[in-house]
Design a protein around this motif. Structure first.
Motif, mmCIF file in Angstrom:
data_model
loop_
_atom_site.group_PDB
_atom_site.id
_atom_site.type_symbol
_atom_site.label_atom_id
_atom_site.label_comp_id
_atom_site.label_asym_id
_atom_site.label_seq_id
_atom_site.Cartn_x
_atom_site.Cartn_y
_atom_site.Cartn_z
ATOM 1 N N ASN A 34 10.168 9.932 7.233
ATOM 2 C CA ASN A 34 9.920 10.354 5.860
ATOM 3 C C ASN A 34 11.015 9.909 4.909
ATOM 4 O O ASN A 34 10.774 9.775 3.714
ATOM 5 C CB ASN A 34 9.724 11.872 5.808
ATOM 6 C CG ASN A 34 8.318 12.272 6.193
ATOM 7 O OD1 ASN A 34 7.423 12.350 5.376
ATOM 8 N ND2 ASN A 34 8.103 12.521 7.485
ATOM 9 N N LYS A 88 -2.784 11.000 0.494
ATOM 10 C CA LYS A 88 -3.103 9.583 0.377
ATOM 11 C C LYS A 88 -4.259 9.293 -0.575
ATOM 12 O O LYS A 88 -4.317 8.220 -1.170
ATOM 13 C CB LYS A 88 -3.418 9.005 1.759
ATOM 14 C CG LYS A 88 -2.195 8.932 2.659
ATOM 15 C CD LYS A 88 -2.515 8.243 3.972
ATOM 16 C CE LYS A 88 -1.261 8.099 4.828
ATOM 17 N NZ LYS A 88 -1.536 7.455 6.130
ATOM 18 N N GLY A 105 8.371 5.042 -1.534
ATOM 19 C CA GLY A 105 7.728 5.679 -2.677
ATOM 20 C C GLY A 105 8.503 5.495 -3.971
ATOM 21 O O GLY A 105 7.913 5.298 -5.044
ATOM 22 N N ASP A 112 4.909 -4.162 2.634
ATOM 23 C CA ASP A 112 4.344 -3.379 3.723
ATOM 24 C C ASP A 112 4.105 -4.257 4.939
ATOM 25 O O ASP A 112 4.458 -3.894 6.074
ATOM 26 C CB ASP A 112 3.030 -2.746 3.251
ATOM 27 C CG ASP A 112 2.420 -1.823 4.280
ATOM 28 O OD1 ASP A 112 3.177 -1.209 5.048
ATOM 29 O OD2 ASP A 112 1.182 -1.706 4.304
ATOM 30 N N GLY A 132 5.463 3.332 2.805
ATOM 31 C CA GLY A 132 5.662 4.067 1.557
ATOM 32 C C GLY A 132 5.422 3.212 0.329
ATOM 33 O O GLY A 132 4.980 3.694 -0.717
ATOM 34 N N ASN A 151 8.099 13.606 0.827
ATOM 35 C CA ASN A 151 8.937 13.003 1.860
ATOM 36 C C ASN A 151 10.352 13.561 1.863
ATOM 37 O O ASN A 151 10.963 13.730 2.917
ATOM 38 C CB ASN A 151 8.960 11.493 1.670
ATOM 39 C CG ASN A 151 7.625 10.859 2.029
ATOM 40 O OD1 ASN A 151 7.269 10.771 3.193
ATOM 41 N ND2 ASN A 151 6.878 10.431 1.040
ATOM 42 N N MET A 175 4.626 12.082 -4.071
ATOM 43 C CA MET A 175 4.780 11.535 -2.723
ATOM 44 C C MET A 175 6.248 11.542 -2.307
ATOM 45 O O MET A 175 6.591 11.851 -1.164
ATOM 46 C CB MET A 175 4.231 10.113 -2.681
ATOM 47 C CG MET A 175 2.719 10.014 -2.811
ATOM 48 S SD MET A 175 1.857 10.534 -1.318
ATOM 49 C CE MET A 175 2.196 9.142 -0.248
ATOM 50 N N ARG A 211 8.012 3.013 8.068
ATOM 51 C CA ARG A 211 7.595 3.961 7.029
ATOM 52 C C ARG A 211 8.086 3.564 5.648
ATOM 53 O O ARG A 211 7.478 3.934 4.643
ATOM 54 C CB ARG A 211 8.078 5.361 7.380
ATOM 55 C CG ARG A 211 7.463 5.908 8.651
ATOM 56 C CD ARG A 211 5.959 5.734 8.668
ATOM 57 N NE ARG A 211 5.364 6.193 9.895
ATOM 58 C CZ ARG A 211 4.092 6.019 10.234
ATOM 59 N NH1 ARG A 211 3.286 5.362 9.420
ATOM 60 N NH2 ARG A 211 3.627 6.464 11.381
ATOM 61 N N THR A 212 9.183 2.836 5.562
ATOM 62 C CA THR A 212 9.594 2.333 4.256
ATOM 63 C C THR A 212 8.528 1.380 3.720
ATOM 64 O O THR A 212 8.128 1.457 2.548
ATOM 65 C CB THR A 212 10.948 1.610 4.344
ATOM 66 O OG1 THR A 212 11.951 2.525 4.787
ATOM 67 C CG2 THR A 212 11.343 1.054 2.981
ATOM 68 N N TRP A 216 9.558 6.780 4.005
ATOM 69 C CA TRP A 216 8.478 7.004 3.032
ATOM 70 C C TRP A 216 9.056 7.220 1.636
ATOM 71 O O TRP A 216 8.524 6.706 0.638
ATOM 72 C CB TRP A 216 7.662 8.232 3.432
ATOM 73 C CG TRP A 216 6.582 8.014 4.433
ATOM 74 C CD1 TRP A 216 6.599 8.368 5.755
ATOM 75 C CD2 TRP A 216 5.307 7.403 4.214
ATOM 76 N NE1 TRP A 216 5.425 8.012 6.356
ATOM 77 C CE2 TRP A 216 4.605 7.423 5.429
ATOM 78 C CE3 TRP A 216 4.688 6.837 3.094
ATOM 79 C CZ2 TRP A 216 3.328 6.897 5.580
ATOM 80 C CZ3 TRP A 216 3.407 6.324 3.236
ATOM 81 C CH2 TRP A 216 2.738 6.351 4.463
#
Length: 402
Positions: A130, A222, A137, A159, A13, A248, A244, A9-10, A133
């Motif tokens: 999260n 999104k 973010g 990513d 994000g 999170n 965002m 998720r990092t 995330w």
């Protein structure tokens, strides 16, 4: 698996907060093209959920998860190689397929290892995810201050690398037990009944159909919020990744405390009513964000983010519990795979729904929130009827064969 959620998720994000901006400013796509790309890739990715669930009832989860993480990494890296619209669609579709299948297998893994504590396990997993995330973010928000093509490309590369790391970590995980996959010998009697088929279970299919609408909060964060802000004359463009992050951070702080209100099947069903109110408030706040200047837009967009985040957390708890409670144990993979269609279909119709709301203006966002709210109420009655029939059809005393 918690470390995998954090790493995965990092990386996601990094990309989720800027994907719309990347396709807009780097590859030069129009609003309609961006919405269509997200919709088509989501439509193709629909097959990932049921196929992943069916495979999981037959093959080791961890091996399949590793393959899917590698597929996601390759798809993300491939986006860097072209600005051709057809190729962007193909690579996005491959990534979407891997993403939907991996999500289902991760959920199934959690269900098998957590047992009756699945709601709390899900809450902890979402909290860790999260947190990832939020980290991604914040990094994306910093990259937006640079605003160069290279900055966007590095975010997409990060990513892809997160999926590689997730695959390596998955290789260290033990395989959970599966009630659907057992070792038989020549002395064992042949099975007399076939596993339950979710495609013939009309009640479960109706439940999945309502879930498709309830998952639209994903499209709001999104696609809806970034596009609404990007084409707004009042809202600061740098607000999108910050909202965002707010989303999170709220999940990190509140998902576990809220989970206790849905720890049982009956409690989870009861949460559908406050969930309805949260969706309605989010839609109205989005509509009001277009009625004033920069301060008003920021205030109401923040309010909408809070409302949709509360809806996201409540629905996560409700969906996790009900999707498992309504599925027979011997066909969990197949049933959860069909349930995963709700998220997959939403990935397709969600971008179209929110872009339609944007095109319609404030009235469109009000109608959007109201539609999801009404669906919550309908699901509340639908699940109540199904659970009542299930309770009547089950003998008061059962004997476990394990």
């Amino acid at each position: 698996m918690l470390w995998i959620a954090l790493v995965d998720r990092t990386g996601s994000g990094l990309w989720a907060a800027v994907s719309v901006l990347y396709f807009t400013y780097v590859t030069g796509l129009s609003v309609a093209q961006v919405g269509t790309l997200a919709a088509v890739s989501g439509a193709i990715g629909i097959a990932g959920a049921p196929l992943g669930g069916r495979i999981a009832d037959r093959l080791p989860l961890t091996r399949v998860l590793i393959s899917l993480q590698i597929l996601r990494a390759l798809a993300s890296l491939a986006l860097l190689t072209t600005d051709n619209y057809a190729l962007l669609l193909a690579f996005s579709a491959a990534g979407s397929f891997g993403d939907r299948a991996a999500n289902i297998l991760t959920k199934l893994y959690a269900t098998r290892v957590s047992g009756p504590d699945r709601v709390r396990y899900q809450a902890v997993t979402r909290t860790v995810a999260n947190a990832g995330w939020a980290l991604g973010g914040l990094t994306a928000a910093a990259a937006l201050t640079i605003g160069t093509t290279t900055a966007y490309q590095w975010l997409l590369t990060g990513d892809a690398l997160s999926f590689v790391a997730a695959a390596l970590l998955t290789a260290r995980c033990a395989e959970p037990p599966s009630p659907a996959r057992t070792i038989a010998t020549s002395k064992d009697p042949a099975p007399t009944t076939r596993p339950a088929n979710p495609w013939r279970d009309c009640g479960y299919l109706a439940y999945v159909a309502t879930e498709t609408v309830l998952f639209l909060d994903d499209a709001v964060f999104k696609v809806g919020l970034p596009l609404w802000i990007a084409h707004s004359d009042q809202a600061p463009h740098g607000l999108a990744p910050l909202l965002m992050v707010l989303n999170n951070l709220m999940v990190v702080a509140l998902q576990v405390p809220l989970a206790r209100f849905g720890a049982t099947t009956a409690a989870a069903r009861s949460l559908l009513l406050p969930l309805s109110a949260a969706f309605a408030l989010g839609g109205v706040a989005m509509a009001l964000s277009a009625t004033g200047g920069a301060f008003t837009a920021t205030l109401f967009l923040t309010t909408s983010t809070v409302a949709f985040t509360v809806a996201e957390m409540l629905h996560a708890t409700v969906s996790w519990e009900l999707s498992v409670a309504l599925a027979p144990g011997t066909a969990q993979g197949a049933y959860l795979g069909v349930h995963g269609l709700a998220q997959s279909v939403q990935r397709s119709i969600g971008p179209l729904a929110v872009t339609a709301a944007i095109a319609t203006g404030p009235l469109g966002w009000t109608a959007f929130g109201a539609t999801v709210a009404v669906t919550c109420v309908f699901q509340h009655h639908l699940v109540c009827d199904r659970l009542s029939r299930t309770a009547l059809s089950v003998p008061p005393v059962t004997v476990s064969e394990h």
